[in-house]
Write an enzyme that holds these catalytic residues in place. Sequence first.
Site, mmCIF file in Angstrom:
data_model
loop_
_atom_site.group_PDB
_atom_site.id
_atom_site.type_symbol
_atom_site.label_atom_id
_atom_site.label_comp_id
_atom_site.label_asym_id
_atom_site.label_seq_id
_atom_site.Cartn_x
_atom_site.Cartn_y
_atom_site.Cartn_z
ATOM 1 N N HIS A 150 0.845 -1.197 0.000
ATOM 2 C CA HIS A 150 0.000 0.000 0.000
ATOM 3 C C HIS A 150 0.882 1.248 0.000
ATOM 4 O O HIS A 150 2.087 1.169 0.229
ATOM 5 C CB HIS A 150 -0.947 0.009 1.205
HETATM 6 C C1 T46 Z 1 3.706 -0.921 6.840
HETATM 7 C C2 T46 Z 1 4.003 -2.299 7.240
HETATM 8 C C3 T46 Z 1 5.432 -2.547 7.512
HETATM 9 C C4 T46 Z 1 -3.493 -0.545 13.633
HETATM 10 O O1 T46 Z 1 -4.513 -0.709 14.335
HETATM 11 N N1 T46 Z 1 -2.614 0.456 13.923
HETATM 12 C C5 T46 Z 1 -1.491 0.663 13.199
HETATM 13 O O2 T46 Z 1 -0.722 1.586 13.498
HETATM 14 C C6 T46 Z 1 -1.221 -0.216 12.083
HETATM 15 C C7 T46 Z 1 0.013 -0.035 11.232
HETATM 16 C C8 T46 Z 1 -2.120 -1.232 11.798
HETATM 17 N N2 T46 Z 1 -3.229 -1.392 12.589
HETATM 18 C C9 T46 Z 1 -4.122 -2.512 12.304
HETATM 19 C C10 T46 Z 1 -4.847 -2.423 10.965
HETATM 20 C C11 T46 Z 1 -5.053 -3.873 10.577
HETATM 21 O O3 T46 Z 1 -6.221 -4.352 11.184
HETATM 22 O O4 T46 Z 1 -3.358 -3.715 12.242
HETATM 23 C C12 T46 Z 1 -3.861 -4.580 11.236
HETATM 24 C C13 T46 Z 1 -2.773 -4.951 10.253
HETATM 25 O O5 T46 Z 1 -2.415 -3.773 9.487
HETATM 26 P P1 T46 Z 1 -1.903 -3.870 7.986
HETATM 27 O O6 T46 Z 1 -2.754 -4.797 7.221
HETATM 28 O O7 T46 Z 1 -1.781 -2.457 7.466
HETATM 29 O O8 T46 Z 1 -0.477 -4.540 8.211
HETATM 30 P P2 T46 Z 1 0.767 -4.678 7.251
HETATM 31 O O9 T46 Z 1 1.750 -5.515 7.954
HETATM 32 O O10 T46 Z 1 0.376 -5.103 5.880
HETATM 33 O O11 T46 Z 1 1.348 -3.201 7.093
HETATM 34 C C14 T46 Z 1 1.829 -2.504 8.237
HETATM 35 C C15 T46 Z 1 1.555 -1.021 8.087
HETATM 36 O O12 T46 Z 1 0.158 -0.806 7.863
HETATM 37 C C16 T46 Z 1 2.315 -0.440 6.938
HETATM 38 O O13 T46 Z 1 2.221 0.973 6.959
HETATM 39 O O14 T46 Z 1 4.543 -0.249 6.269
HETATM 40 O O15 T46 Z 1 3.223 -2.723 8.364
#
Ligand code: T46
Length: 134
Positions: A49
């Site tokens: 993303h």
């Molecule tokens: C990135 C990579 C390295 C939260 O509640 N708070 C937060 O600060 C973040 C980052 C996520 N969340 C929740 C949202 C989703 O329900 O945690 C869950 C997993 O998030 P996401 O699908 O965005 O996870 P990744 O590992 O694909 O990505 C994250 C970051 O979103 C992103 O900015 O660089 O880690």
Amino acid sequence: MQIQTYKYEIKGDERGSLIALENNIDVPFNIKRVFYIYDTLDGVVRGTHAHFLTQQLLVCVKGSCKVTLDDGKTKKTFLLDAPDKALLQKPMIWGKMYDFSDDCVLLVLADQLYDEEDYIRDYDKFLKIINEVD
Ligand code: T46
């Protein structure tokens, strides 16, 4: 695509190592949020993303992973494999993280609070927005 990477001073002594990151000095923004991802399963790709506003600094504090940054025209891949190395992901840059080692802990410092509205999770939408801006 201009990419900023960082190499930090290790302030270690005979007891072990320490790296200190200070707001607006070692990190090029005001830190509003810190999160870390770990226990990523084999073969999993994370990220995929871009953000409208958020910039984030990525540091692999344990283990290693690869990060590909993409501005819609050019892609660059980085290996984060040491706690003194960091990579800046600026707004409107698509990022994906992959090839996580089993022990990888990826620390992320961000300049915005978490807001799902700041995420662009669809690559075609990302390209469309980038091309509208150009
Ligand atoms: C990135 C990579 C390295 C939260 O509640 N708070 C937060 O600060 C973040 C980052 C996520 N969340 C929740 C949202 C989703 O329900 O945690 C869950 C997993 O998030 P996401 O699908 O965005 O996870 P990744 O590992 O694909 O990505 C994250 C970051 O979103 C992103 O900015 O660089 O880690």
